[in-house]
Design an enzyme around this catalytic site. Sequence first.
Site, PDB file in Angstrom:
ATOM      1  N   HIS A 205       0.852  -1.185   0.000  1.00 48.56           N
ATOM      2  CA  HIS A 205       0.000   0.000   0.000  1.00 48.56           C
ATOM      3  C   HIS A 205       0.884   1.230   0.000  1.00 48.56           C
ATOM      4  O   HIS A 205       1.944   1.230   0.611  1.00 48.56           O
ATOM      5  CB  HIS A 205      -0.916   0.018   1.237  1.00 48.56           C
ATOM      6  CG  HIS A 205      -2.084   0.913   1.065  1.00 48.56           C
ATOM      7  ND1 HIS A 205      -2.023   2.260   1.318  1.00 48.56           N
ATOM      8  CD2 HIS A 205      -3.337   0.648   0.627  1.00 48.56           C
ATOM      9  CE1 HIS A 205      -3.196   2.790   1.043  1.00 48.56           C
ATOM     10  NE2 HIS A 205      -4.016   1.851   0.629  1.00 48.56           N
TER      11      HIS A 205
ATOM     12  N   ASP B  67      -8.039  -5.111  -0.071  1.00 50.37           N
ATOM     13  CA  ASP B  67      -8.556  -5.959  -1.138  1.00 50.37           C
ATOM     14  C   ASP B  67      -8.203  -7.424  -0.976  1.00 50.37           C
ATOM     15  O   ASP B  67      -8.711  -8.274  -1.710  1.00 50.37           O
ATOM     16  CB  ASP B  67      -8.024  -5.460  -2.496  1.00 50.37           C
ATOM     17  CG  ASP B  67      -8.629  -4.127  -2.867  1.00 50.37           C
ATOM     18  OD1 ASP B  67      -9.813  -3.935  -2.574  1.00 50.37           O
ATOM     19  OD2 ASP B  67      -7.915  -3.280  -3.427  1.00 50.37           O
TER      20      ASP B  67
HETATM   21  N1  ACO Z   1       4.134  -7.690  -4.883  1.00 47.85           N
HETATM   22  C1  ACO Z   1       5.478  -7.667  -5.017  1.00 47.85           C
HETATM   23  N2  ACO Z   1       6.263  -6.595  -4.840  1.00 47.85           N
HETATM   24  C2  ACO Z   1       5.654  -5.455  -4.490  1.00 47.85           C
HETATM   25  C3  ACO Z   1       4.252  -5.366  -4.313  1.00 47.85           C
HETATM   26  C4  ACO Z   1       3.474  -6.534  -4.529  1.00 47.85           C
HETATM   27  N3  ACO Z   1       2.149  -6.519  -4.384  1.00 47.85           N
HETATM   28  N4  ACO Z   1       3.904  -4.106  -3.974  1.00 47.85           N
HETATM   29  C5  ACO Z   1       5.053  -3.402  -3.932  1.00 47.85           C
HETATM   30  N5  ACO Z   1       6.101  -4.217  -4.231  1.00 47.85           N
HETATM   31  C6  ACO Z   1       7.530  -3.833  -4.232  1.00 47.85           C
HETATM   32  C7  ACO Z   1       7.865  -3.016  -5.442  1.00 47.85           C
HETATM   33  O1  ACO Z   1       8.322  -3.839  -6.511  1.00 47.85           O
HETATM   34  C8  ACO Z   1       8.978  -2.132  -4.890  1.00 47.85           C
HETATM   35  O2  ACO Z   1      10.152  -2.928  -4.801  1.00 47.85           O
HETATM   36  P1  ACO Z   1      11.604  -2.240  -5.037  1.00 47.85           P
HETATM   37  O3  ACO Z   1      11.756  -1.235  -3.920  1.00 47.85           O
HETATM   38  O4  ACO Z   1      12.549  -3.374  -4.972  1.00 47.85           O
HETATM   39  O5  ACO Z   1      11.533  -1.589  -6.390  1.00 47.85           O
HETATM   40  C9  ACO Z   1       8.527  -1.848  -3.463  1.00 47.85           C
HETATM   41  O6  ACO Z   1       7.726  -2.986  -3.105  1.00 47.85           O
HETATM   42  C10 ACO Z   1       7.721  -0.561  -3.307  1.00 47.85           C
HETATM   43  O7  ACO Z   1       6.600  -0.650  -4.179  1.00 47.85           O
HETATM   44  P2  ACO Z   1       6.040   0.530  -5.074  1.00 47.85           P
HETATM   45  O8  ACO Z   1       5.368  -0.056  -6.277  1.00 47.85           O
HETATM   46  O9  ACO Z   1       7.131   1.543  -5.302  1.00 47.85           O
HETATM   47  O10 ACO Z   1       4.992   1.167  -4.079  1.00 47.85           O
HETATM   48  P3  ACO Z   1       3.792   2.098  -4.474  1.00 47.85           P
HETATM   49  O11 ACO Z   1       3.449   2.846  -3.249  1.00 47.85           O
HETATM   50  O12 ACO Z   1       4.124   2.899  -5.692  1.00 47.85           O
HETATM   51  O13 ACO Z   1       2.605   1.099  -4.894  1.00 47.85           O
HETATM   52  C11 ACO Z   1       0.773  -0.391  -4.736  1.00 47.85           C
HETATM   53  C12 ACO Z   1       1.597   0.706  -4.030  1.00 47.85           C
HETATM   54  C13 ACO Z   1       0.342   0.099  -6.128  1.00 47.85           C
HETATM   55  C14 ACO Z   1      -0.485  -0.658  -3.926  1.00 47.85           C
HETATM   56  C15 ACO Z   1       1.636  -1.670  -4.851  1.00 47.85           C
HETATM   57  O14 ACO Z   1       1.994  -2.142  -3.560  1.00 47.85           O
HETATM   58  C16 ACO Z   1       0.933  -2.779  -5.629  1.00 47.85           C
HETATM   59  O15 ACO Z   1       1.020  -2.807  -6.862  1.00 47.85           O
HETATM   60  N6  ACO Z   1       0.202  -3.727  -4.943  1.00 47.85           N
HETATM   61  C17 ACO Z   1      -0.554  -4.741  -5.627  1.00 47.85           C
HETATM   62  C18 ACO Z   1      -1.880  -4.177  -6.130  1.00 47.85           C
HETATM   63  C19 ACO Z   1      -2.850  -3.899  -5.015  1.00 47.85           C
HETATM   64  O16 ACO Z   1      -3.097  -4.738  -4.149  1.00 47.85           O
HETATM   65  N7  ACO Z   1      -3.473  -2.715  -5.083  1.00 47.85           N
HETATM   66  C20 ACO Z   1      -4.508  -2.303  -4.095  1.00 47.85           C
HETATM   67  C21 ACO Z   1      -3.994  -1.246  -3.191  1.00 47.85           C
HETATM   68  S1  ACO Z   1      -5.208  -0.827  -1.991  1.00 47.85           S
HETATM   69  C22 ACO Z   1      -6.301   0.132  -2.849  1.00 47.85           C
HETATM   70  O17 ACO Z   1      -5.950   0.875  -3.709  1.00 47.85           O
HETATM   71  C23 ACO Z   1      -7.680   0.026  -2.516  1.00 47.85           C
END
Ligand code: ACO
Length: 428
Positions: A307, A364
Amino acid sequence: MPDFAELHFNGEVYKLPVVEGTENEKALDISKLRGQSGLITIDPGFKNTGSTTSSITFLDGEKGILRYRGYPIEQLAEESSFMEVAYLIIYGELPNSEQLNKWKVDITYHTLIHEDFKVLLEGFPSNAHPMGVLSSLVTSLTAFYPESLDPVRSADEVYMNIIRLVAKLPTIAAWAYKNEIGQPLMYPKNDLDYCGNFLKMMFGTPAEEFQPDPVVIKALNKLLILHADHEQNCSTSTVRVVGSSHASLYASVSAGINALWGPLHGGANQAVIEMLEAIKADGGDADKYLAKAKDKDDPFRLMGFGHRVYKNFDPRARIIKKAADDVLNKLGVNDPVLEIAKKLEEAALSDPYFVERKLYPNVDFYSGIIYRALGIPTNMFTVMFAMGRLPGWIAQWKEMRENGEPIGRPRQVYTGENERDYVAIEKR
Ligand code: ACO
């Protein structure tokens, strides 16, 4: 504490005022920085940018706190109803019984949608995703209520626009579903409450009397409350930005629905179930999928994990995980993907990749399992999220307009070509 910070740049010192919120959150006000120094700030994805001050929702991602208008989400989810929470979020205070009664009566009175919506619905192919149908039909409300387009409205007119939207969204959502499965559209039944009425329109048919199960109604109330607002997330920011151009409430919320649809945002609830089903079909090996999620060459992400703001735990996910157990037990549903989800969560929470990056289950991760137990089809999960988020979108739109916020228009740092002369095609 100083009430400004100093920025030293190119031999000059610029003072940036400190803005402080009621929970002692501090921010630097950079709104005059460009005028003084020529500098803008850059922050892709607005990861550290406050777009507004707001008095609707407080969230502390480090401590896992979420409050609507000061009230903890745990108390509201346990003791309140979605209608009451919607009023609270939109109008700032809990309603007294007279106010709540009027709110509910007004909403109940406007649940019908114009018969011409049927013609619009017929234009969609039966396999149309209901989120696309929902956003289109919400925009279409502008055609049926053209007065909503007037940016200068009285409080009474705004109230009516709000009432219509809250009242009609479940009808539109249920009709989108009925249209998809080819069943007759069911009309609202005004002796039922908000959630019961929606369930009746979803699952009732003219052939069979349908009585919504009180367990299902209670679970749905809780889910909608948990989704009702989440401060400046992707869809809410979209609603505020679209509304800042003085677009109507219906057009702004329709844009929010589209933003919510994406799998990185609200669309994750559908993606989670699809992921869990895929893991089940592949033998249920959680470790294999964790390895895929960690592999930077693999586009796979663990859906429902991570998140932008929660870096400890998502308080909504905690409540939903417990509710999933309760609801499945009460309804006598045995869903094998719940076990896979728990295995996956357990494995992820002890895995250094997820621990170091502070990746926890989000709202979610378990909500889809409950929706499924309630009989909601997978492609309607994000529609359910939209119904829940509606009060938040409305409150944020209203706050933005009442505060007279300027049009949302970020700047950029240009990285393209410098000026060059056009060359006619035959000379290239
Ligand atoms: N699975 C694997 N790796 C992940 C995940 C995941 N679900 N989420 C984040 N990471 C990793 C990223 O690859 C990144 O790694 P790095 O530092 O080695 O590059 C690090 O964790 C930080 O992630 P970001 O993508 O930079 O974080 P951001 O805040 O931009 O994204 C998000 C947040 C979009 C929710 C992300 O965690 C994600 O894609 N999750 C899966 C989709 C999801 O469940 N979305 C619902 C969110 S809740 C809502 O909106 C209601």
